[in-house]
Design an enzyme around this catalytic site. Structure first.
Site, PDB file in Angstrom:
ATOM      1  N   ASP A 244      24.523  20.503  -2.224  1.00 37.32           N
ATOM      2  CA  ASP A 244      25.375  21.257  -1.067  1.00 37.32           C
ATOM      3  C   ASP A 244      25.884  22.547  -1.313  1.00 37.32           C
ATOM      4  OD1 ASP A 244      24.190  19.054   0.314  1.00 37.32           O
ATOM      5  OD2 ASP A 244      26.093  17.857   0.673  1.00 37.32           O
ATOM      6  N   SER A 245      25.428  23.117  -2.456  1.00 34.22           N
ATOM      7  CA  SER A 245      26.220  24.454  -2.699  1.00 34.22           C
ATOM      8  C   SER A 245      25.141  25.664  -2.748  1.00 34.22           C
ATOM      9  CB  SER A 245      26.940  24.088  -4.000  1.00 34.22           C
ATOM     10  OG  SER A 245      25.856  24.034  -4.983  1.00 34.22           O
TER      11      SER A 245
END
Length: 300
Positions: A244-245
């Site tokens: 999720d980055s």
């Protein structure tokens, strides 16, 4: 949800949905101006290079010199950062400006300005992007993607569906895939074996991979419902090794209230997720997404 782009090593790069908490132009397939000649085709060009004087003039000259007409252009030059981004849409006569010649003309511009990225697409002539879809147990994003492909709303061809969950032969998804000849592969995964080598082998001929809610564990919608949130959100981004980055492509938000029950809350969350993923895929295929810095994007 996630998306994978093709990278130099030959492996794709991905667009996906994050699990982190949420604290005027027409495109191909749409009708152009009625005054435009039926013989004209629609093209798109994106450009990313060091910022110097004269880039816009040269881009315009390159298109106009071949009889093309610019319909519109988006330009972005970040403050205190000497780089130039542009996305141009234009119409042209393929008899006067063959596709091969167009590629050569934009390549000359790329070399002239030391461009980091210069991409041109003619949707009526170029192949659609081939995608593979990774999906888990939840169907909402996968089903919406399949229907978007079937209806022509998404300018892609689907090579295969890969899942870490079995789906029965009588399920809606499997029946749909069988009707349209789209292969379905079930690869059960564990914490110790994500079956990555097998997945990469299945997607070798893919332009990019879409992660349609492909994740293990967790129930973010119920967690948000239990926390009494008033705003829910969905994020589609490029997938990186760190969960999720990756650089964000699209985000959407919606309001919920104390009147929601868990069922209505989840339906609203799923609707946002479907819209967010579809918009991200469409933006990527329309060359609207460019890298900006280490972990940002320019989305025209």
């Amino acid at each position: 949800m996630s998306l994978l782009r093709r990278v130099n090593a030959g492996l794709p790069q991905a667009i996906g949905f994050t699990r982190r908490p949420f604290k005027s132009l027409k495109f191909a397939g749409e009708s152009l101006d009625a005054s435009a000649s039926p013989a004209l085709l629609h093209g798109i060009h994106v450009f990313h290079c060091p910022d110097v004087l004269g880039i816009v003039a040269k881009l315009s000259e390159s298109i106009a010199s071949r009889g093309g007409n610019i319909l519109g252009a988006d330009i972005f030059v970040p403050e205190n950062n000497q780089v130039f981004y542009s996305r141009s849409e234009f119409v042209f006569d393929p008899a006067k400006w063959p596709r091969v010649q167009m590629e050569e003309d934009f390549l000359k511009l790329s070399k002239m300005f030391n461009a980091m990225r210069s991409v041109v697409r003619v949707p009526a002539l170029d192949p659609k992007y081939k995608i593979s879809v990774l999906a888990s147990k939840q169907d909402h994003c996968l089903v919406d993607l399949l229907h978007g492909w079937q209806d022509g709303r998404l300018p892609v061809d689907i090579s295969c569906i890969i899942s870490n969950h079995e789906r029965g032969s009588d399920t809606h998804v499997i029946r749909f895939l069988e009707r349209h000849g789209i292969p379905y592969y079930c690869l059960h995964t564990t914490k110790g074996n994500k079956r990555e080598a097998e997945i990469l082998d299945l997607v070798q001929d893919t332009d990019f991979i879409v992660l349609a809610r492909y994740m293990q564990g967790g129930n973010p919608s119920k967690q948000a419902f239990d926390a009494g949130v008033k705003l829910i959100g969905a994020t589609s981004h490029f997938v990186t090794e760190e969960l999720d980055s990756g650089p964000i492509i699209e985000q959407m938000v919606g309001r919920v209230s104390h009147r929601e029950n868990l069922h209505s809350f989840i339906l609203k969350s799923e609707n946002l997720e479907k819209q967010c993923l579809a918009k991200a895929i469409k933006s990527y295929c329309e060359l609207r997404v460019l890298p900006y810095g280490e972990n940002k994007t320019v989305v025209f």
